[in-house]
Write a protein that holds these residues in place. Structure first.
Motif, PDB file in Angstrom:
ATOM      1  N   GLY A   1      18.130 -18.114  -5.151  1.00  0.00           N
ATOM      2  CA  GLY A   1      17.236 -17.280  -5.948  1.00  0.00           C
ATOM      3  C   GLY A   1      15.926 -17.014  -5.239  1.00  0.00           C
ATOM      4  O   GLY A   1      15.856 -17.053  -4.026  1.00  0.00           O
ATOM      5  N   PRO A   2      14.845 -16.759  -5.984  1.00  0.00           N
ATOM      6  CA  PRO A   2      14.865 -16.821  -7.444  1.00  0.00           C
ATOM      7  C   PRO A   2      15.606 -15.614  -8.041  1.00  0.00           C
ATOM      8  O   PRO A   2      15.611 -14.532  -7.453  1.00  0.00           O
ATOM      9  N   TYR A   3      16.221 -15.826  -9.197  1.00  0.00           N
ATOM     10  CA  TYR A   3      16.955 -14.762  -9.867  1.00  0.00           C
ATOM     11  C   TYR A   3      16.018 -14.147 -10.899  1.00  0.00           C
ATOM     12  O   TYR A   3      15.950 -14.586 -12.042  1.00  0.00           O
ATOM     13  N   THR A   4      15.278 -13.164 -10.473  1.00  0.00           N
ATOM     14  CA  THR A   4      14.260 -12.550 -11.313  1.00  0.00           C
ATOM     15  C   THR A   4      14.817 -11.281 -11.924  1.00  0.00           C
ATOM     16  O   THR A   4      15.086 -10.304 -11.219  1.00  0.00           O
ATOM     17  N   TYR A   5      14.995 -11.295 -13.222  1.00  0.00           N
ATOM     18  CA  TYR A   5      15.538 -10.155 -13.939  1.00  0.00           C
ATOM     19  C   TYR A   5      14.411  -9.336 -14.559  1.00  0.00           C
ATOM     20  O   TYR A   5      13.446  -9.885 -15.081  1.00  0.00           O
ATOM     21  N   ARG A   6      14.549  -8.032 -14.484  1.00  0.00           N
ATOM     22  CA  ARG A   6      13.603  -7.134 -15.142  1.00  0.00           C
ATOM     23  C   ARG A   6      14.277  -6.632 -16.411  1.00  0.00           C
ATOM     24  O   ARG A   6      15.143  -5.753 -16.373  1.00  0.00           O
ATOM     25  N   PRO A   7      13.921  -7.180 -17.562  1.00  0.00           N
ATOM     26  CA  PRO A   7      14.650  -6.855 -18.787  1.00  0.00           C
ATOM     27  C   PRO A   7      14.401  -5.429 -19.249  1.00  0.00           C
ATOM     28  O   PRO A   7      13.383  -4.805 -18.937  1.00  0.00           O
ATOM     29  N   LEU A   8      15.355  -4.910 -19.996  1.00  0.00           N
ATOM     30  CA  LEU A   8      15.192  -3.631 -20.658  1.00  0.00           C
ATOM     31  C   LEU A   8      14.165  -3.767 -21.781  1.00  0.00           C
ATOM     32  O   LEU A   8      13.823  -4.886 -22.180  1.00  0.00           O
TER      33      LEU A   8
ATOM     34  N   ASP B   1      20.061  -2.647 -11.669  1.00  0.00           N
ATOM     35  CA  ASP B   1      19.306  -3.785 -11.137  1.00  0.00           C
ATOM     36  C   ASP B   1      19.776  -5.087 -11.778  1.00  0.00           C
ATOM     37  O   ASP B   1      19.938  -6.110 -11.106  1.00  0.00           O
ATOM     38  N   ILE B   2      19.992  -5.041 -13.092  1.00  0.00           N
ATOM     39  CA  ILE B   2      20.462  -6.230 -13.811  1.00  0.00           C
ATOM     40  C   ILE B   2      21.848  -6.635 -13.313  1.00  0.00           C
ATOM     41  O   ILE B   2      22.126  -7.816 -13.071  1.00  0.00           O
ATOM     42  N   VAL B   3      22.729  -5.645 -13.150  1.00  0.00           N
ATOM     43  CA  VAL B   3      24.092  -5.921 -12.678  1.00  0.00           C
ATOM     44  C   VAL B   3      24.055  -6.592 -11.308  1.00  0.00           C
ATOM     45  O   VAL B   3      24.738  -7.605 -11.076  1.00  0.00           O
ATOM     46  N   TRP B   4      23.283  -6.061 -10.386  1.00  0.00           N
ATOM     47  CA  TRP B   4      23.228  -6.625  -9.031  1.00  0.00           C
ATOM     48  C   TRP B   4      22.624  -8.026  -9.033  1.00  0.00           C
ATOM     49  O   TRP B   4      23.084  -8.899  -8.297  1.00  0.00           O
ATOM     50  N   MET B   5      21.607  -8.252  -9.851  1.00  0.00           N
ATOM     51  CA  MET B   5      21.010  -9.581  -9.893  1.00  0.00           C
ATOM     52  C   MET B   5      21.972 -10.596 -10.504  1.00  0.00           C
ATOM     53  O   MET B   5      22.057 -11.744 -10.056  1.00  0.00           O
ATOM     54  N   MET B   6      22.739 -10.169 -11.504  1.00  0.00           N
ATOM     55  CA  MET B   6      23.734 -11.068 -12.082  1.00  0.00           C
ATOM     56  C   MET B   6      24.785 -11.445 -11.050  1.00  0.00           C
ATOM     57  O   MET B   6      25.230 -12.601 -11.003  1.00  0.00           O
ATOM     58  N   MET B   7      25.205 -10.486 -10.223  1.00  0.00           N
ATOM     59  CA  MET B   7      26.197 -10.803  -9.198  1.00  0.00           C
ATOM     60  C   MET B   7      25.600 -11.714  -8.129  1.00  0.00           C
ATOM     61  O   MET B   7      26.278 -12.615  -7.629  1.00  0.00           O
ATOM     62  N   LYS B   8      24.335 -11.507  -7.791  1.00  0.00           N
ATOM     63  CA  LYS B   8      23.682 -12.385  -6.828  1.00  0.00           C
ATOM     64  C   LYS B   8      23.657 -13.815  -7.344  1.00  0.00           C
ATOM     65  O   LYS B   8      23.904 -14.773  -6.590  1.00  0.00           O
ATOM     66  N   GLU B   9      23.380 -13.993  -8.621  1.00  0.00           N
ATOM     67  CA  GLU B   9      23.350 -15.331  -9.199  1.00  0.00           C
ATOM     68  C   GLU B   9      24.754 -15.894  -9.368  1.00  0.00           C
ATOM     69  O   GLU B   9      25.015 -17.064  -9.056  1.00  0.00           O
ATOM     70  N   GLY B  10      25.674 -15.060  -9.879  1.00  0.00           N
ATOM     71  CA  GLY B  10      27.026 -15.547 -10.128  1.00  0.00           C
ATOM     72  C   GLY B  10      27.751 -15.949  -8.861  1.00  0.00           C
ATOM     73  O   GLY B  10      28.451 -16.972  -8.830  1.00  0.00           O
TER      74      GLY B  10
ATOM     75  N   THR C   1      27.793   0.841 -17.221  1.00  0.00           N
ATOM     76  CA  THR C   1      27.944   0.769 -15.767  1.00  0.00           C
ATOM     77  C   THR C   1      29.358   0.327 -15.434  1.00  0.00           C
ATOM     78  O   THR C   1      30.083  -0.188 -16.285  1.00  0.00           O
ATOM     79  N   ASP C   2      29.747   0.502 -14.178  1.00  0.00           N
ATOM     80  CA  ASP C   2      31.057   0.042 -13.698  1.00  0.00           C
ATOM     81  C   ASP C   2      30.899  -0.269 -12.214  1.00  0.00           C
ATOM     82  O   ASP C   2      30.574   0.625 -11.429  1.00  0.00           O
ATOM     83  N   THR C   3      31.128  -1.520 -11.834  1.00  0.00           N
ATOM     84  CA  THR C   3      30.834  -1.962 -10.474  1.00  0.00           C
ATOM     85  C   THR C   3      31.932  -2.886  -9.977  1.00  0.00           C
ATOM     86  O   THR C   3      32.449  -3.707 -10.735  1.00  0.00           O
ATOM     87  N   GLN C   4      32.269  -2.740  -8.689  1.00  0.00           N
ATOM     88  CA  GLN C   4      33.149  -3.694  -8.017  1.00  0.00           C
ATOM     89  C   GLN C   4      32.471  -4.132  -6.720  1.00  0.00           C
ATOM     90  O   GLN C   4      32.148  -3.281  -5.883  1.00  0.00           O
TER      91      GLN C   4
ATOM     92  N   ARG D   1      23.045  16.749  -3.911  1.00  0.00           N
ATOM     93  CA  ARG D   1      24.244  15.944  -3.635  1.00  0.00           C
ATOM     94  C   ARG D   1      24.268  14.735  -4.575  1.00  0.00           C
ATOM     95  O   ARG D   1      23.299  14.436  -5.260  1.00  0.00           O
ATOM     96  N   TRP D   2      25.401  14.049  -4.558  1.00  0.00           N
ATOM     97  CA  TRP D   2      25.548  12.828  -5.347  1.00  0.00           C
ATOM     98  C   TRP D   2      24.890  11.673  -4.599  1.00  0.00           C
ATOM     99  O   TRP D   2      25.054  11.526  -3.388  1.00  0.00           O
ATOM    100  N   THR D   3      24.146  10.858  -5.326  1.00  0.00           N
ATOM    101  CA  THR D   3      23.377   9.767  -4.739  1.00  0.00           C
ATOM    102  C   THR D   3      23.655   8.479  -5.501  1.00  0.00           C
ATOM    103  O   THR D   3      23.793   8.498  -6.735  1.00  0.00           O
ATOM    104  N   PHE D   4      23.736   7.363  -4.795  1.00  0.00           N
ATOM    105  CA  PHE D   4      23.943   6.081  -5.458  1.00  0.00           C
ATOM    106  C   PHE D   4      22.762   5.770  -6.380  1.00  0.00           C
ATOM    107  O   PHE D   4      21.597   5.922  -5.994  1.00  0.00           O
ATOM    108  N   VAL D   5      23.074   5.326  -7.569  1.00  0.00           N
ATOM    109  CA  VAL D   5      22.025   4.978  -8.532  1.00  0.00           C
ATOM    110  C   VAL D   5      21.191   3.817  -8.020  1.00  0.00           C
ATOM    111  O   VAL D   5      19.963   3.827  -8.098  1.00  0.00           O
ATOM    112  N   LYS D   6      21.824   2.807  -7.472  1.00  0.00           N
ATOM    113  CA  LYS D   6      21.146   1.613  -6.976  1.00  0.00           C
ATOM    114  C   LYS D   6      21.272   1.467  -5.462  1.00  0.00           C
ATOM    115  O   LYS D   6      20.341   1.059  -4.786  1.00  0.00           O
TER     116      LYS D   6
END
Length: 447
Positions: free
Chosen positions: A25-32, A198-207, A281-284, A417-422
């Motif tokens: 970490g640190p696993y710092t989440y920015r809440p909605l 951002d939340i999804v990526w941080m959760m994966m970093k922690e998980g 969201t949908d992420t792999q 063009r299409w751009t990645f959200v994150k």
């Protein structure tokens, strides 16, 4: 001699040092925002989206868009036209969108009835008779192939048709009404959609860290439930259970994940999404569990991920609004063949739903052509999940593995063009291993 309490305190101290030293970490989440504020924001988006419906009706040459649903049997479109604090439709809820012309000028749009007596049909017919129609058509959602154009339940259709009288012959099936309404996003949504990523990526970093995964003990199911529990703490939910897999040549688990004890050297994969503020969201992504002495993933695995990244590049270079899903798929597969890349594309719209309204670009069981949904045209001002895998041979394992990745993109009008959200995954999450010597805590000395 040390007292028992002193020895215990030393143990706690040493273990805390180990945890600190190997913390990812640190696993710092920015809440909605708080839920009340979320609802206010969502209803602002809704007002903007609903204001576009009259022009959408004119585009498709209809005067009305009629929806009827009962509690627990809602039209698919209901979930994209309801207020943030509404859940099920109440009793029978009838909505009539119109073009704001003639005698209905200044009336609410939609006109709404909540009724369980049948009186609604008499009032509805009276409204229709008072209107001066331009096109003499009423759109209802009765399409046989497209969910977003076919959400009218058959019971409601049977109740409605006899009550419409002479208007019954004016109904029309226009599935693109629902598709265009649902798929078109408003500018304000992107900020919060990016925050969800951002939340999804941080959760994966922690998980995907040693703080959660203990090789030889933690299972893929344990990890999936970690993500579910974490969602509750972050005030988000999901539209599918997180599916964790150990990737091998045979594994392509789809909607189930695998049931494995996670071991050193495993290549892990997650397929999941979160839900908040009416968005999904949908992420792999993939992770590698380091073996003792390793500090990075093997080069062959990096090559497999890079190949999947190249497929993403091809996809985004090819995909344009106005093309059909099948046209994009055909061109992508042709370029992959030129570059000697073997894999599969199965991308889809995303937003109000995890699998949203619009053109699909391949299915896992239809790798080269998709009837109906693949023939729809790609619309701008929407979001897509770029979902695919690349085959890559891993010599250390003597296996050809599907390197599966998925990222969400939006139509960036400024650059066209299409751009990645994150962003996208270009490096594996690495699950480290604390040194066993530290974990022993010099047992003989302190106990």
């Amino acid at each position: 001699m040390m007292s028992c309490w002193t020895r215990f305190s030393l143990l706690v101290y040493v273990f805390s040092l180990v945890a600190w030293a190997y913390q990812d970490g640190p696993y710092t989440y920015r809440p909605l925002p708080p839920l009340r504020e979320q609802a206010r924001i969502q209803d602002g988006w809704l007002k903007e989206r609903l204001s576009r419906i009259p022009s959408l009706l004119k585009k498709h040459e209809v005067d009305f868009w009629l929806m009827s649903q009962r509690e627990h049997a809602e039209d698919t479109i209901w979930w994209s036209i309801k207020n943030a604090t509404d859940y099920d439709a109440h009793r029978r809820t009838v909505l009539l969108f119109h073009t704001n012309e003639s005698s209905l000028r200044g009336h609410p749009n939609p006109l709404k009835w909540v009724d369980n007596t049948g009186q609604v049909w008499n009032e509805l017919v009276q409204v229709l008779e008072d209107f001066e129609p331009r096109y003499f058509h009423i759109a209802i959602n009765i399409d046989e192939d497209i969910a977003f154009g076919g959400g009218l339940h058959v019971g409601e259709l049977h109740a409605m048709m006899p009550s419409l009288g002479p208007w019954a012959h004016r109904i029309k099936n226009i599935p693109m009404l629902g598709i265009e309404y649902v798929s078109t996003k408003v500018d304000g949504q992107l900020e919060y959609y990016r925050q969800m990523q951002d939340i999804v990526w941080m959760m994966m970093k922690e998980g995907f860290s040693h703080t959660i995964i203990h090789p030889g003990v933690t299972t893929t199911e344990d990890l999936g439930w970690f993500f579910r529990e974490k969602m509750l703490l972050l005030n988000v939910t999901t539209w599918n259970h997180p599916r964790i897999s150990v990737l091998t040549e045979e594994s392509f688990p789809g909607w189930s994940g695998t049931e494995d004890v996670i071991q050193q050297g495993d290549l892990l994969h997650i397929d999941w999404g979160i839900t908040a503020m009416g968005l999904n969201t949908d992420t792999q992504h993939m992770a590698y569990v380091l073996r003792d002495g390793e500090t990075e993933a093997p080069e062959s695995l990096k090559q497999g991920l890079a190949k999947a990244n190249r497929m993403q590049d091809i996809h985004l270079e090819t995909m344009r609004a106005g093309m059909t899903g099948n046209e994009v798929l055909e061109k992508c597969l042709a370029q992959m063949q030129i570059e000697d890349i073997e894999g599969q594309i199965y991308s889809h719209p995303i937003g109000d739903w995890g699998h949203d309204a619009g053109a699909v670009i391949g299915f896992t069981n239809m790798p080269t052509h998709v009837p109906v949904l693949g023939e729809l045209t790609i619309l701008p001002n929407t979001y897509y999940s770029i979902e695919l895998y690349a085959y890559h041979f891993v010599p250390e394992r003597n296996e050809t593995i599907r390197f599966r990745i998925e990222e969400n993109v939006y139509w960036d009008r400024e650059v066209g063009r299409w751009t990645f959200v994150k962003g996208r995954q270009e490096n594996f999450y690495l699950v480290g291993n604390p040194k066993e010597t530290l974990l022993k805590v010099q047992k003989e000395e302190y106990l």
